[in-house]
Design an enzyme around this catalytic site. Structure first.
Site, short mmCIF file in Angstrom:
data_model
loop_
_atom_site.label_atom_id
_atom_site.label_comp_id
_atom_site.label_asym_id
_atom_site.label_seq_id
_atom_site.Cartn_x
_atom_site.Cartn_y
_atom_site.Cartn_z
N ASP A 16 4.07 -0.55 0.69
CA ASP A 16 2.94 0.16 0.70
C ASP A 16 2.55 1.10 1.74
OD1 ASP A 16 2.76 -1.39 -1.79
OD2 ASP A 16 0.82 -2.15 -1.43
N LYS A 114 3.14 -1.27 -8.26
CA LYS A 114 2.39 -2.42 -8.74
C LYS A 114 0.92 -2.16 -8.77
CE LYS A 114 2.34 -3.90 -3.91
NZ LYS A 114 0.72 -3.57 -3.56
N CYS A 159 -1.04 -7.07 1.05
CA CYS A 159 0.23 -7.00 0.16
C CYS A 159 1.21 -7.50 0.91
CB CYS A 159 0.30 -5.59 -0.19
SG CYS A 159 -1.07 -5.19 -1.31
C1 VGL Z 1 -3.69 -3.34 -0.44
C2 VGL Z 1 -5.83 -3.88 -0.85
C3 VGL Z 1 -5.72 -3.21 -1.92
C4 VGL Z 1 -2.28 -3.78 0.51
C5 VGL Z 1 -3.47 -2.74 -2.00
O1 VGL Z 1 -1.36 -2.78 0.21
O2 VGL Z 1 -2.39 -4.48 1.27
N1 VGL Z 1 -4.91 -3.93 0.20
N2 VGL Z 1 -4.71 -2.70 -2.38
#
Ligand code: VGL
Ligand code: ZN
Length: 210
Positions: A16, A114, A159
């Protein structure tokens, strides 16, 4: 192809590194953009590089804006358990969902998206928050003969941690490169995430030890 230190049985999972999680983004992680150069460097060592993208439909259940009267960072109870609510972020196809421009992506063999289901979140790159629906990543890695997974990216305590714990659960030897990650750190989430990763048998190391 130049010889890679980490060959076919190893994968670097880059979690991410997207604009929404970098300074200026909707859910900015402090220093989130700083991981990109380090991850670019680590990527040179790996034959298998896999990137993930948080990739939510508009109106996703993890968005505070989808719950009347609720604000970001509060929690709601959903059928699959408690869910932290977030600002709208990483909406599929939006600029926030794009990889950070400094992250090199050309060498990645696989991109996993995801959180794609409207009513289920997925911090983990392997299994969604209902703890039942898989993203298919474990199957892909197994099919490629991968046995060991190194993780880096955003956010350490969400994540990255969930993905690392699920990598262990799927039977991979698992390493988290701590300085190639940055955390959100709400309500002690970072300390708790490291404790859970350690309990799951995830190994923690620095990029100069990779
Ligand atoms: C994430 C909060 C919401 C992350 C993703 O990538 O850690 N955190 N969605
Ligand atoms: Zn998300």
């Amino acid at each position: 192809m130049p010889l890679k230190r980490y060959g076919a049985d190893c994968a670097l999972l880059v979690v991410d590194v997207q604009n929404s999680f970098c300074p200026g983004g909707e859910l900015a992680v402090p220093g989130g953009d700083e991981v990109a150069p380090l991850i670019n460097h680590l990527s040179l060592l790996f034959e298998n590089v896999v990137l993930t993208q948080d990739w939510h439909p508009a109106g996703h259940i993890s968005f505070a804006s989808s719950h009347a009267g609720m604000r970001p960072f509060q929690s709601v109870d959903l059928p699959y358990g408690p869910q932290t609510l977030w600002p709208d972020h990483c909406v599929a196809g939006s600029p926030g969902a794009d990889f950070h421009p400094e992250l090199e992506t050309a060498h990645a063999r696989l991109i996993v998206r995801k959180g794609i289901h409207a009513k289920v979140d997925s911090y983990s790159a392997f299994v969604e928050a209902d703890r039942a629906t898989t993203t298919g990543l474990a199957g892909c890695l197994n099919a490629l003969g991968v046995k060991k997974v190194w993780l880096a990216g955003l956010a350490t305590d969400f994540c990255v941690a969930w993905s690392a714990i699920d990598a262990r659960a799927a039977g991979f030897e698992t390493f988290v490169v701590e300085d190639a990650c940055r955390a959100i750190d709400i309500n002690g989430s970072l300390i708790e995430a490291w404790a859970q990763m350690r309990q799951a048998g995830v190994k923690r190391l620095r990029s100069d030890e990779v």
